[in-house]
Scaffold this motif. Sequence first.
Motif, PDB file in Angstrom:
ATOM      1  N   SER A 213       0.797  -1.236   0.000  1.00  0.00           N
ATOM      2  CA  SER A 213       0.000   0.000   0.000  1.00  0.00           C
ATOM      3  C   SER A 213       0.826   1.281   0.000  1.00  0.00           C
ATOM      4  O   SER A 213       0.380   2.298  -0.517  1.00  0.00           O
ATOM      5  CB  SER A 213      -0.934   0.020   1.205  1.00  0.00           C
ATOM      6  N   SER A 320       5.226  -7.216   4.532  1.00  0.00           N
ATOM      7  CA  SER A 320       4.485  -6.877   5.755  1.00  0.00           C
ATOM      8  C   SER A 320       3.107  -6.343   5.369  1.00  0.00           C
ATOM      9  O   SER A 320       2.086  -6.755   5.923  1.00  0.00           O
ATOM     10  CB  SER A 320       5.240  -5.818   6.563  1.00  0.00           C
ATOM     11  N   GLU A 321       3.105  -5.437   4.420  1.00  0.00           N
ATOM     12  CA  GLU A 321       1.830  -4.852   3.978  1.00  0.00           C
ATOM     13  C   GLU A 321       0.953  -5.907   3.312  1.00  0.00           C
ATOM     14  O   GLU A 321      -0.265  -5.953   3.534  1.00  0.00           O
ATOM     15  CB  GLU A 321       2.094  -3.647   3.060  1.00  0.00           C
ATOM     16  N   SER A 324      -0.999  -8.116   5.708  1.00  0.00           N
ATOM     17  CA  SER A 324      -2.167  -7.441   6.264  1.00  0.00           C
ATOM     18  C   SER A 324      -3.250  -7.251   5.189  1.00  0.00           C
ATOM     19  O   SER A 324      -4.428  -7.488   5.426  1.00  0.00           O
ATOM     20  CB  SER A 324      -1.723  -6.087   6.832  1.00  0.00           C
ATOM     21  N   ASN A 325      -2.817  -6.866   3.985  1.00  0.00           N
ATOM     22  CA  ASN A 325      -3.779  -6.609   2.904  1.00  0.00           C
ATOM     23  C   ASN A 325      -4.548  -7.857   2.474  1.00  0.00           C
ATOM     24  O   ASN A 325      -5.671  -7.765   1.996  1.00  0.00           O
ATOM     25  CB  ASN A 325      -3.068  -6.022   1.678  1.00  0.00           C
ATOM     26  N   ALA A 327      -5.395 -10.308   4.457  1.00  0.00           N
ATOM     27  CA  ALA A 327      -6.113 -10.924   5.581  1.00  0.00           C
ATOM     28  C   ALA A 327      -7.619 -10.969   5.352  1.00  0.00           C
ATOM     29  O   ALA A 327      -8.308 -11.822   5.887  1.00  0.00           O
ATOM     30  CB  ALA A 327      -5.803 -10.158   6.869  1.00  0.00           C
ATOM     31  N   ARG A 328      -8.128 -10.046   4.532  1.00  0.00           N
ATOM     32  CA  ARG A 328      -9.588  -9.982   4.337  1.00  0.00           C
ATOM     33  C   ARG A 328     -10.121 -11.165   3.533  1.00  0.00           C
ATOM     34  O   ARG A 328     -11.309 -11.420   3.530  1.00  0.00           O
ATOM     35  CB  ARG A 328      -9.967  -8.662   3.676  1.00  0.00           C
ATOM     36  N   THR A 353       3.953 -11.717   8.009  1.00  0.00           N
ATOM     37  CA  THR A 353       3.421 -11.944   9.351  1.00  0.00           C
ATOM     38  C   THR A 353       4.579 -12.062  10.342  1.00  0.00           C
ATOM     39  O   THR A 353       4.549 -11.484  11.423  1.00  0.00           O
ATOM     40  CB  THR A 353       2.576 -13.238   9.366  1.00  0.00           C
ATOM     41  N   LEU A 356       6.318  -8.703  11.078  1.00  0.00           N
ATOM     42  CA  LEU A 356       5.557  -7.761  11.908  1.00  0.00           C
ATOM     43  C   LEU A 356       5.348  -8.267  13.337  1.00  0.00           C
ATOM     44  O   LEU A 356       4.822  -7.563  14.185  1.00  0.00           O
ATOM     45  CB  LEU A 356       4.184  -7.486  11.288  1.00  0.00           C
ATOM     46  N   SER A 357       5.754  -9.525  13.586  1.00  0.00           N
ATOM     47  CA  SER A 357       5.484 -10.112  14.897  1.00  0.00           C
ATOM     48  C   SER A 357       6.187  -9.349  15.993  1.00  0.00           C
ATOM     49  O   SER A 357       7.260  -8.782  15.790  1.00  0.00           O
ATOM     50  CB  SER A 357       5.947 -11.563  14.937  1.00  0.00           C
ATOM     51  N   SER A 358       5.565  -9.382  17.156  1.00  0.00           N
ATOM     52  CA  SER A 358       6.124  -8.663  18.290  1.00  0.00           C
ATOM     53  C   SER A 358       7.510  -9.224  18.592  1.00  0.00           C
ATOM     54  O   SER A 358       7.744 -10.430  18.559  1.00  0.00           O
ATOM     55  CB  SER A 358       5.174  -8.781  19.480  1.00  0.00           C
ATOM     56  N   TYR A 361       9.440  -6.685  15.053  1.00  0.00           N
ATOM     57  CA  TYR A 361       9.039  -5.455  14.379  1.00  0.00           C
ATOM     58  C   TYR A 361      10.199  -4.465  14.251  1.00  0.00           C
ATOM     59  O   TYR A 361      10.475  -3.938  13.173  1.00  0.00           O
ATOM     60  CB  TYR A 361       7.876  -4.811  15.133  1.00  0.00           C
ATOM     61  N   TYR A 365      10.676  -4.496  10.253  1.00  0.00           N
ATOM     62  CA  TYR A 365       9.868  -3.432   9.654  1.00  0.00           C
ATOM     63  C   TYR A 365      10.432  -2.045   9.954  1.00  0.00           C
ATOM     64  O   TYR A 365      10.621  -1.216   9.070  1.00  0.00           O
ATOM     65  CB  TYR A 365       8.419  -3.538  10.131  1.00  0.00           C
TER      66      TYR A 365
END
Lengths: 479, 439
Positions: A213, A320-321, A324-325, A327-328, A353, A356-358, A361, A365
């Motif tokens: 994005s 990373s994006e 998330s993008n 996921a829908r 995923t 971006l994991s804790s 990050y 990222y």
Amino acid sequence: MLFLKKMNLNNLTLKQAKEGLKNKDFSSVELTKACLERIKATEPKLNAFVTVTEKDALEQAKIADKALSDAVELPLLGIPLAVKDNFSTKGIKTTASSKVLESYIPPFDSTVIKKIKEAGCVILGKTNMDAWAHGSSTETSDFGASKNPWNTKHLPGGSSGGSAASVAADQTIAAIGSETAGSIRQPASWCGVVGLKPTYGRVSRYGVIAMGSSLDSPGPITKTTEDSAIILEVLAGKDEMDATTSPKPVLKYSQKLKKDIKELKIGISNEYFIEGLDKEVEKNVKEAIKKLEKAGGKIENIKLFDPKYAIDVYTIIQRSEVSSNLARYDGIRYGNGRGAFADEAKRRIMFGTYALSSGYYDQYYNKAQQVRTVIINDFEKAFGKVDVIIAPTSPSLALPVGATKDAAMFGEIADVLVEPSSIAGLAGINIPVGFSNSGLPIGMQIIGPQFSEELVLSVAFEYEKITQTEQWRKLKPNL
Amino acid sequence: MKYKAVIGLEVHVELKTNSKMFCSCSADYFGQKPNTHTCPVCLGLPGALPVPNKKAVEWCVQIGLALNCGIPLFSKFDRKNYFYPDLAKGYQISQYDKPFCLNGHITLQNGKKIGITRVHMEEDTGKLIHETVDEKKVSLIDFNRSGVPLVEIVTEPDFETADEVKEYLQKLQQIVRYLGVSNADMEKGNMRLEPNISLKKDGEKGLPKYKVEVKNINSFAFVGKAIDYEIKRQAEILDEGKTPVQETRGFVEKNSSTVSQRVKEEASDYRYFPEPDIPPIRWKEPEINKLKETLPELPNVKLNRFQKQYGLSLYDGEILTKEKTLADYFEEVFKIGQKNRVTAKQIANNIINKKVDIGNIVPAKLIENILQSEKKEDINADELRNIVRKVLKDNPGIKEDYKKGKDSVIQFAIGQVMYILKKKIDTNMLRKLILEELK
């Protein structure tokens, strides 16, 4: 204009088609039919389209002809265009070349579609791409790879491979593509057409199925620079539906092409003539630069960051994006579940995923964003010294079908020379500069600062002008 | 063993903007036909993009300002990634490390300050409806609520009792209603509460190692009950030398208890990252100042002013400033009343004691009513005394009853006097006169 009638109308450039329509040399229906016939004849070899909307196209052409007879003036009135299958088209299947969306029909038009429709164009259909735009070959398409019109044993590049192949094969007058990092310029290079990646935020992303994005930039793929400028005028501008679009005014790009390039400072960076760069690509691009120098351009050697650093940054941010993008597409809607994702999408979802994991990050990222800033600053510094930067678009010629097999990072490596400018959100254009001995096209990119579309287009236009009589320009794919 | 409760609170407030947070759909979803207030954006269709609602963002900042927060000049939206069927995009647009408002407080009646960690902006989710259709159990999704603006207000773990929590909530509800940014109606889900409760030994320093979050609470009374129940439950566990489990519990209305819903071993991994579809927000000082200037007078300030300016008691002031509309009404009445020498106290008494329907009685009418009811006519003191004496003489029972301690008989005497007099007079004065004569 008798000669126009003799040749195939589908071979026309946008500029020529516009003039022909205006002069009533032919109708939009005739023009559209010529394209549809060419599509029918060549699709078995090319597979450039996911969906051909013949009926709608002829319908639109009829409406355009009515408008033309009423002397309506619109920038794309009656012009057939092909659109990449990640642009939402109301009532027309939009799949992003993924099985997940194989039966998805959007209830709305993306802003780009809305604009080209309002400009009077005729949509021929939706072009093939790498699934979800993940790739630089179209080989990740769930509906089969497209083929390079210059040699169908080779790939057209990607992800806007269908659009580039379609333009190169004269299936259409021009096409719309989208680039995250290379997806317009690289297939344009491999197919020998003009591909403009506008500045991020110059063209609305609303309704374009999201890939990365913070990078996605829709843009035209055309036969000439002038065509590119005409389409950009239609596409560009602030969109209330996309908060990342810029309010900067849209220029009359097509009327600002003729610019004296004397005193223009052209930056050449050795870092972009990388190890492993195809020798013929190198030779052709360097010769092209010399031609610009002869025309008055001032060549300056500059130092840029090694583009290889951009690969890491791009890979982390984009995946990373992506994670998330995508996921829908959870299986609740759109008909098909997560099982319908093919390997490349799955790999990218998992990679993103993880990044971006804790705990990771900051390491991935965040670090990537920091390096992204460094790259942006590096370009800013360079553009303090030069007006544009010129480099090869792709390190190789169009690769043979099957090249991406077992090459998970294929796209990133194929796009190494376009990734830095994508990360920095810059304007860039690929223009053809010749052919290899094997008959495959070679492309060169002109990169400018953000919102310098006018400048990169005019440099590209100048190059076209000074090489207008070169023999290779007369070549057409033999299909 | 003696324990001290450590309680923090997360409150979600739904804003009453006309349109949703990121699209132009109507945000008024309550009671609407399912999936009628939707568009590509709030349905999360491929390619649709969020564009933030300016009004909602400004309101969020105003809530922060009203709660004494600082407003950082740089802020941004983030994606909170998690899977749930009512979440259209597979992520919720929220704010992670750069919320709109930071470090505020609400001061309770006893002077205790409850710290507000942050106030941030996010979007609501859709709603799942579990039903039986054609004898098949199905889950349906209504996306009308998807994308409705939500403001989350997070406190420090500063509460020690359920009463403190209730008072805080009343104050918070009052503030957002004053701002006119939310109806803060618990029953409609405009305001949602999630207390987290843990206990520590008296005198123990730092925070307990565990924390229990309670959900499904839809009234201020229940939040008190849930907290009281948790304090008791956790104390019993601690008394046994064990540590309560870190978990999310649900409040059960019918017996005012809580039950375990989900055990939380560690924080969920939402894979937050900056929302690439929305550029960061960079405020300019004057913009924040303007939002501050347009804040209405807040409840505590108004209460102080009412006490000072109108000489009202704390009790009267609190009632009159509880809702802004009532406070405004009072001031309106006062303005008109001034011309007629009606005092603030008279108006306050009238509004409070007679429970005036402020929706139906315009301020001027109320003043008229007050004047009417308090209209006194001059009367000759001797004439009045004569009538009193006559009434007492004609009704010997009055004196007898009064001597027996039946004070109510005085009211009867007043009535008799007024009947003969046929005039409105100061009844207090009359009562005094009757009592004198009875002695």
